[in-house]
Design a protein around this motif. Structure first.
Motif, PDB file in Angstrom:
ATOM      1  N   LEU B 145       0.835  -1.205   0.000  1.00  0.00           N
ATOM      2  CA  LEU B 145       0.000   0.000   0.000  1.00  0.00           C
ATOM      3  C   LEU B 145       0.865   1.248   0.000  1.00  0.00           C
ATOM      4  CD1 LEU B 145      -2.769  -0.511   2.675  1.00  0.00           C
ATOM      5  CD2 LEU B 145      -3.107   0.491   0.452  1.00  0.00           C
ATOM      6  N   ARG B 146       1.851   1.233   0.904  1.00  0.00           N
ATOM      7  CA  ARG B 146       2.697   2.413   1.038  1.00  0.00           C
ATOM      8  C   ARG B 146       3.510   2.631  -0.222  1.00  0.00           C
ATOM      9  NH1 ARG B 146       5.227   2.050   7.079  1.00  0.00           N
ATOM     10  NH2 ARG B 146       3.348   2.650   8.188  1.00  0.00           N
ATOM     11  N   MET B 147       3.892   1.534  -0.866  1.00  0.00           N
ATOM     12  CA  MET B 147       4.694   1.670  -2.069  1.00  0.00           C
ATOM     13  C   MET B 147       3.912   2.407  -3.126  1.00  0.00           C
ATOM     14  SD  MET B 147       5.051  -0.467  -5.127  1.00  0.00           S
ATOM     15  CE  MET B 147       5.216   0.685  -6.422  1.00  0.00           C
ATOM     16  N   VAL B 148       2.682   1.998  -3.303  1.00  0.00           N
ATOM     17  CA  VAL B 148       1.880   2.637  -4.323  1.00  0.00           C
ATOM     18  C   VAL B 148       1.663   4.100  -3.975  1.00  0.00           C
ATOM     19  CG1 VAL B 148      -0.406   2.696  -5.335  1.00  0.00           C
ATOM     20  CG2 VAL B 148       0.745   0.537  -5.038  1.00  0.00           C
ATOM     21  N   ALA B 149       1.408   4.383  -2.695  1.00  0.00           N
ATOM     22  CA  ALA B 149       1.111   5.758  -2.316  1.00  0.00           C
ATOM     23  C   ALA B 149       2.342   6.635  -2.346  1.00  0.00           C
ATOM     24  CB  ALA B 149       0.503   5.783  -0.915  1.00  0.00           C
ATOM     25  N   MET B 150       3.467   6.094  -2.000  1.00  0.00           N
ATOM     26  CA  MET B 150       4.612   6.957  -1.794  1.00  0.00           C
ATOM     27  C   MET B 150       5.749   6.743  -2.773  1.00  0.00           C
ATOM     28  SD  MET B 150       7.269   7.277   1.181  1.00  0.00           S
ATOM     29  CE  MET B 150       8.424   6.457   0.133  1.00  0.00           C
ATOM     30  N   ALA B 151       6.274   5.536  -2.816  1.00  0.00           N
ATOM     31  CA  ALA B 151       7.500   5.352  -3.593  1.00  0.00           C
ATOM     32  C   ALA B 151       7.263   5.587  -5.064  1.00  0.00           C
ATOM     33  CB  ALA B 151       8.053   3.955  -3.363  1.00  0.00           C
ATOM     34  N   ALA B 152       6.125   5.128  -5.554  1.00  0.00           N
ATOM     35  CA  ALA B 152       5.864   5.335  -6.966  1.00  0.00           C
ATOM     36  C   ALA B 152       5.734   6.818  -7.277  1.00  0.00           C
ATOM     37  CB  ALA B 152       4.593   4.592  -7.387  1.00  0.00           C
ATOM     38  N   SER B 153       5.172   7.585  -6.324  1.00  0.00           N
ATOM     39  CA  SER B 153       4.990   9.005  -6.619  1.00  0.00           C
ATOM     40  C   SER B 153       6.300   9.758  -6.556  1.00  0.00           C
ATOM     41  CB  SER B 153       3.969   9.618  -5.668  1.00  0.00           C
ATOM     42  OG  SER B 153       4.354   9.416  -4.335  1.00  0.00           O
ATOM     43  N   TYR B 154       7.295   9.231  -5.798  1.00  0.00           N
ATOM     44  CA  TYR B 154       8.591   9.903  -5.783  1.00  0.00           C
ATOM     45  C   TYR B 154       9.352   9.745  -7.082  1.00  0.00           C
ATOM     46  CZ  TYR B 154       9.114  11.841  -1.122  1.00  0.00           C
ATOM     47  OH  TYR B 154       8.997  12.628  -0.005  1.00  0.00           O
ATOM     48  N   GLU B 155       8.874   8.875  -7.971  1.00  0.00           N
ATOM     49  CA  GLU B 155       9.502   8.745  -9.285  1.00  0.00           C
ATOM     50  C   GLU B 155       9.435  10.037 -10.062  1.00  0.00           C
ATOM     51  OE1 GLU B 155      10.830   6.155 -10.871  1.00  0.00           O
ATOM     52  OE2 GLU B 155      10.577   4.696  -9.286  1.00  0.00           O
ATOM     53  N   GLN B 298       3.498  12.800   5.844  1.00  0.00           N
ATOM     54  CA  GLN B 298       4.436  13.912   5.762  1.00  0.00           C
ATOM     55  C   GLN B 298       5.321  13.772   4.524  1.00  0.00           C
ATOM     56  OE1 GLN B 298       6.356  13.224   9.407  1.00  0.00           O
ATOM     57  NE2 GLN B 298       4.730  14.113  10.636  1.00  0.00           N
ATOM     58  N   ALA B 299       5.757  12.537   4.239  1.00  0.00           N
ATOM     59  CA  ALA B 299       6.619  12.330   3.081  1.00  0.00           C
ATOM     60  C   ALA B 299       5.879  12.657   1.788  1.00  0.00           C
ATOM     61  CB  ALA B 299       7.107  10.879   3.045  1.00  0.00           C
ATOM     62  N   VAL B 300       4.628  12.218   1.702  1.00  0.00           N
ATOM     63  CA  VAL B 300       3.860  12.470   0.482  1.00  0.00           C
ATOM     64  C   VAL B 300       3.594  13.963   0.333  1.00  0.00           C
ATOM     65  CG1 VAL B 300       1.630  12.081  -0.579  1.00  0.00           C
ATOM     66  CG2 VAL B 300       2.858  10.197   0.390  1.00  0.00           C
ATOM     67  N   ARG B 301       3.330  14.607   1.484  1.00  0.00           N
ATOM     68  CA  ARG B 301       3.053  16.039   1.407  1.00  0.00           C
ATOM     69  C   ARG B 301       4.273  16.802   0.899  1.00  0.00           C
ATOM     70  NH1 ARG B 301       2.859  18.660   6.506  1.00  0.00           N
ATOM     71  NH2 ARG B 301       1.757  16.802   7.136  1.00  0.00           N
ATOM     72  N   ILE B 302       5.455  16.417   1.390  1.00  0.00           N
ATOM     73  CA  ILE B 302       6.670  17.101   0.934  1.00  0.00           C
ATOM     74  C   ILE B 302       6.846  16.913  -0.556  1.00  0.00           C
ATOM     75  CG2 ILE B 302       9.159  16.972   1.011  1.00  0.00           C
ATOM     76  CD1 ILE B 302       9.127  16.814   3.851  1.00  0.00           C
ATOM     77  N   MET B 303       6.518  15.725  -1.046  1.00  0.00           N
ATOM     78  CA  MET B 303       6.699  15.473  -2.460  1.00  0.00           C
ATOM     79  C   MET B 303       5.788  16.364  -3.285  1.00  0.00           C
ATOM     80  SD  MET B 303       6.239  14.081  -5.498  1.00  0.00           S
ATOM     81  CE  MET B 303       4.734  13.178  -5.452  1.00  0.00           C
ATOM     82  N   TRP B 304       4.510  16.359  -2.949  1.00  0.00           N
ATOM     83  CA  TRP B 304       3.573  17.107  -3.787  1.00  0.00           C
ATOM     84  C   TRP B 304       3.729  18.612  -3.610  1.00  0.00           C
ATOM     85  CZ3 TRP B 304       1.244  15.082  -7.739  1.00  0.00           C
ATOM     86  CH2 TRP B 304       0.986  13.705  -7.747  1.00  0.00           C
ATOM     87  N   MET B 305       3.988  19.063  -2.383  1.00  0.00           N
ATOM     88  CA  MET B 305       3.986  20.500  -2.131  1.00  0.00           C
ATOM     89  C   MET B 305       5.317  21.149  -2.433  1.00  0.00           C
ATOM     90  SD  MET B 305       1.063  21.311  -1.094  1.00  0.00           S
ATOM     91  CE  MET B 305      -0.378  20.373  -0.757  1.00  0.00           C
ATOM     92  N   PHE B 306       6.374  20.385  -2.381  1.00  0.00           N
ATOM     93  CA  PHE B 306       7.686  21.004  -2.490  1.00  0.00           C
ATOM     94  C   PHE B 306       8.518  20.440  -3.632  1.00  0.00           C
ATOM     95  CE2 PHE B 306      11.390  23.117  -1.403  1.00  0.00           C
ATOM     96  CZ  PHE B 306      12.439  22.224  -1.257  1.00  0.00           C
ATOM     97  N   LEU B 307       8.734  19.117  -3.653  1.00  0.00           N
ATOM     98  CA  LEU B 307       9.656  18.570  -4.624  1.00  0.00           C
ATOM     99  C   LEU B 307       9.146  18.702  -6.050  1.00  0.00           C
ATOM    100  CD1 LEU B 307      11.078  15.343  -3.022  1.00  0.00           C
ATOM    101  CD2 LEU B 307      12.168  17.538  -3.321  1.00  0.00           C
ATOM    102  N   LEU B 308       7.859  18.413  -6.242  1.00  0.00           N
ATOM    103  CA  LEU B 308       7.334  18.429  -7.605  1.00  0.00           C
ATOM    104  C   LEU B 308       7.354  19.832  -8.190  1.00  0.00           C
ATOM    105  CD1 LEU B 308       6.254  16.656  -9.779  1.00  0.00           C
ATOM    106  CD2 LEU B 308       3.977  16.954  -8.883  1.00  0.00           C
ATOM    107  N   PRO B 309       6.821  20.832  -7.498  1.00  0.00           N
ATOM    108  CA  PRO B 309       6.904  22.183  -8.071  1.00  0.00           C
ATOM    109  C   PRO B 309       8.351  22.631  -8.258  1.00  0.00           C
ATOM    110  CG  PRO B 309       5.390  22.149  -6.214  1.00  0.00           C
ATOM    111  CD  PRO B 309       6.065  20.829  -6.239  1.00  0.00           C
ATOM    112  N   ALA B 310       9.216  22.269  -7.286  1.00  0.00           N
ATOM    113  CA  ALA B 310      10.607  22.708  -7.411  1.00  0.00           C
ATOM    114  C   ALA B 310      11.256  22.105  -8.647  1.00  0.00           C
ATOM    115  CB  ALA B 310      11.383  22.320  -6.160  1.00  0.00           C
TER     116      ALA B 310
END
Lengths: 383, 325, 155
Positions: B145-155, B298-310
């Motif tokens: 579950l976590r992989m789908v929610a998090m690791a895949a989105s960090y790609e 928190q990890a997912v939020r950082i990805m969507w709010m910070f890493l992706l726009p950056a």
């Protein structure tokens, strides 16, 4: 009305019933938590205890008062002398047995060292829980245990064993401190104090840690009082109650120290209370070591027959402040040489009761953070 | 170089070389990690096996894992259960074939090797999901579950940040990317290089399941999560696959950001690549073994709010740079 | 030593008899007495709940504390052995829930209206109540056979 085994029923699609424990790296012992999850959110949490029940209270009815002090050191095995300290206090109170002043100061001395040692274990295992065995937590764990090894070596030099020191006797203590040991204790206190800023930086000063513990597992004042939680957990919710100040025992009425409190009631507040308590205890051991009164440490007649001490009929309750909270012994005596009924008021038993109230609503990751901040010891819970 | 070894036999020989080389590196990376971490924690690390300093420890570990009993849970999905370790290891090993070890010394020098590399790196996550699903175990399922929610989105931020060197080079061929760094390594480009490298590093942590983003296999919550039901050779494959994946990502980072095989001539090119790869690996280890774990929201939020726009903004800035050059 | 005014109040309202640590009250006034203590006198902190076995009765003791005046009061009730049943105060003090479960587990005293009365320290299907004086210490409890605990799929 003794129900059968607990039925774990998953109510509907989308709810998962997960069994955390009794064998689990983060449950601080053999604790079983039945978590009902919806995705990652906890809906219900049911703690199941009793895996470490050893029947200490039943055993107490079959041994004599003088024989029993070492038995209780196995309850809360991270701060052993706190248990026996509470026991001998209760016996001395009921039997009106005088304790020499030097012995009282020595009891406080070893109790405070064991408070430091217990809090170091708590911090290291909290790092393991939050950081993982394959991550930053292990580094914090190794550092904490390195400091604790020094404390245990000191205790070994003082008493002969590292943990279950068998230090307290009814009417005094067993081992004494000389000037060389006092110097060693002061040096050790200084070295542990020097390591504390690094621990703060690795844990409380780290933004990731703060995010994991802020607003997690908030315990309100009313809940705290109704459930009866004690110790740093209680003081982090804004209630200033420390047995050492409220019902002073040993040397605490003569020793100056401050009681650490916070108002937030979350895991971060509990963390801060315990970290500051380490500092307070280190100052206390120095005060005690430098101000030890002279005199004997045991003034009763030599115990030719340890089974002969009889206590008058009646009831007594005495408590100490162990690292986990108020540890009390309620003894009912029928005038013989053995307790008629002995009840241990275990702080971890009461603190663990708050789990079904504060776990729901959080994520699985919060479960370990909350359990770590409550600091239960299963030996104390199950006795 | 691929012209030298043609045909099926040639391909088999080349594959053998890649696998042997990669697995040896992986084995000694585990030794390096244990020694490095031990010194960080005031310990010694492996010492007895292959006295002194335990240089035979990886061999001992592999031998132990190979002789263990291979247990498959009764209700596990057999095909996926057996396929998962392979899905984790093979894509990581394939990536090594694309890394250029010197001028005209890449085992596969394809015009789109960069894209192939990143595509294969992402395949490993599928293996983790297969393992989590097929184990028929709630802990493993949570990990999937976590992989789908998090690791895949960090790609996504990773690919976007890796596009910056490709953009600056103008080509997807890895040898061309390295050659374009003759004057200045891509990490040295003001702002765009450093931001791209920083985002790449964070996403590499997420991909490789390293603290603070090792939420997938949170040791203290899920107890080894997706590989909790695996034992013996399959567990060895997961273990090796994790390190191979990390090493491949470090190799990629060294190639596209740190200049690959470029360096003063007193050392051959592939040694430079190895040194840079190891330096990046040690840096990741340092982060891993010092920081606590983040919570998944928190990890997912950082990805969507910070890493992706950056990473998007960074890509735009690099495009301006290229156009203005 | 409990505060004398409280003891006096309880004596008059609930016909309590004082003892060293607190008061003993009749079984039926337990709930009302504790509610009064909590709401009217500020004894909002729950300390412990314990049981003792006497000749012909069990004694169930609850200890509550007033944090402002720092006074701990032990409230004891006597429960006849042939009908060991008393009111549960789990809805007055949340902390009593587990303490009452422990008294049920180790002594066999049932608590009326307890939210979840089951064994807490002993295994769920354990026969007998260990802390009773009549519980023989050498009662062997056989090792359960393996088929009763076959592992099931999933975790």
């Amino acid at each position: 009305m003794s129900g059968g085994p607990i039925e774990v029923v998953e109510r509907d699609f989308g709810e998962l019933a997960l069994n955390m424990g009794p064998q689990h790296p983060s449950t601080h012992g053999v604790l079983r938590l039945i978590l009902h999850l919806s995705g990652e959110t906890v809906i219900k949490a049911i703690p199941v205890i009793g895996y470490l029940h050893r029947g200490v209270e039943k055993l107490s009815e079959h041994l004599a008062y003088d024989q029993l002090a070492p038995v209780y050191e196995r309850d809360d095995y991270l701060a052993p002398t706190a248990n026996s300290n509470a026991y001998v206090l209760a016996v001395e109170r009921l039997g009106a047995i005088a304790v020499p002043r030097r012995a009282q100061w020595l009891r406080a001395f070893v109790s405070e060292w064991q408070r430091v040692s217990s809090h170091l274990v708590w911090l290291g295992t909290l790092g393991l829980d939050l950081g993982g065995a394959l991550g930053g937590g292990t580094t914090l764990y190794m550092y904490c245990f390195r400091e604790r090894e020094k404390i245990l070596d000191f205790l070994e030099e003082l008493t002969g064993t590292r943990f279950h020191t068998n230090f307290n006797l009814v009417g005094g203590v067993r081992y004494d401190l000389d000037a060389a040991m006092v110097a060693k204790s002061n040096a050790l206190a200084a070295s542990v104090e020097a390591a504390l800023p690094e621990f703060w930086a690795m844990s409380g000063g780290n933004p990731i840690f703060q995010e994991r513990t802020r607003n997690v597992g908030v315990i309100s004042k009313d809940l705290a009082m109704g459930v009866g939680i004690t110790g740093p957990t209680l003081r982090a919710s804004g209630i200033n109650y420390d047995v050492r100040k409220a019902a002073p025992y040993d040397a605490y009425d003569e020793l100056p120290f401050e009681v650490v409190t916070r108002t937030a009631g979350d895991a971060e507040a509990r963390f801060q209370v315990r970290m500051e308590e380490i500092g307070v205890s280190l100052k206390l051991v120095r005060t005690i070591a430098n101000g030890l009164p002279t005199g004997p440490i045991f003034t009763r007649k030599p115990l030719k027959n340890p089974k002969a001490t009889k206590l008058p009929k009646g009831e007594v309750y005495a408590a100490v402040e162990s690292p986990r909270g108020e540890l009390g012994f309620h003894i009912v005596s029928d005038g013989s040489a053995r307790p008629y009924r002995l009840k241990i008021n275990a702080p971890s038993f009461k603190n663990l009761q708050i789990v079904p109230h504060i776990l729901p609503g959080g994520l699985v990751a919060d479960v370990v953070a909350i359990l770590g901040s409550l600091d239960p010891v299963l030996g104390d819970v199950d006795r | 170089m691929s012209a030298l070894f043609t045909g099926w036999i040639g391909a088999a020989v080349l594959s053998g070389i890649v696998i042997a080389g990669a697995m040896t590196c992986v084995a000694y990376m585990t030794w390096l990690e244990r020694k490095f971490v031990a010194r960080m924690q005031n310990r010694i690390g492996p010492y007895e096996v292959g006295y002194p300093h335990g240089w035979l420890q990886p061999m001992a570990d592999v031998a132990k894992l190979l002789i263990k009993e291979d247990i498959t849970p009764r209700a596990a999905d057999k095909i996926l259960f057996n396929l998962a370790p392979i899905l984790v290891v093979v894509p990581a090993l394939v990536g090594f074939a694309f890394l250029p070890l010197g001028r005209r010394l890449a085992i596969v020098d394809h015009p789109y090797s960069f894209l192939f590399f990143t595509a294969f790196a992402s395949l490993s996550l599928l293996g983790i999901f297969a393992a989590g699903w097929s184990s028929n175990n709630k802990y493993a399922l949570l990990s999937a579950l976590r992989m789908v929610a998090m690791a895949a989105s960090y790609e996504v931020p990773m690919i976007l940040s890796l596009l910056v060197p490709a953009l600056l080079t103008g080509s997807f061929r890895l040898t061309a990317v390295v050659e374009a760094q003759q004057g200045l390594w891509f990490i040295g480009y003001p702002v765009i290089g450093q931001v791209a490298f920083g985002i790449f590093l964070l996403c590499a942590l997420a991909e490789g399941n390293k603290s603070p983003l090792d939420i997938l296999e949170a040791e203290s919550e899920l107890v080894a999560a997706y590989n909790v039901e695996y034992s013996g050779i399959k567990f060895a494959l997961f273990y090796a696959g994790e390190y191979a994946h990390t090493l491949a990502i470090c190799g990629l980072g060294a190639t596209v950001f740190l200049g690959g095989y470029l360096g003063p001539a007193f050392l051959p090119g592939f040694v430079w690549l190895l040194l840079k790869c190891v330096a990046l690996f040690l840096f990741i280890l340092w982060i891993r073994w010092s920081l606590m774990r983040m919570r998944i929201d928190q990890a997912v939020r950082i990805m969507w709010m910070f890493l992706l726009p950056a990473s998007l903004v960074n890509l735009l800035l690099s495009a301006y740079w290229v156009v203005g050059r | 030593m409990p505060a004398p005014e409280i003891v006096a109040t309880l004596e008059t309202r609930f016909s309590a008899t004082p003892f060293a640590l607190g008061v003993e009250i009749p079984k039926d006034s337990l709930l009302t007495a504790l509610r009064t203590l909590r709401d009217a006198h500020g004894y909002r902190y729950y300390v412990l709940g314990t049981g003792t076995e006497g000749e012909t009765s069990f004694e169930v003791t609850h200890a509550v504390r007033n944090l402002e005046s720092n006074d701990t009061l032990f409230v004891k009730v006597s429960v006849p052995k042939d009908a060991p049943e008393v009111d549960s105060i789990a809805f007055v003090y949340a902390g009593a829930e587990w303490q009452e479960r422990e008294i049920w587990d180790l002594f066999g005293v049932t608590f009326k209206a307890h939210p979840d009365l089951r064994r807490i320290l002993m295994p769920d299907d354990y026969p007998g109540h260990p802390l009773r004086k009549s519980f023989a210490m050498d009662t062997p409890w056989g090792y359960r056979k393996a088929e009763a605990q076959a592992p099931e799929a999933g975790s």
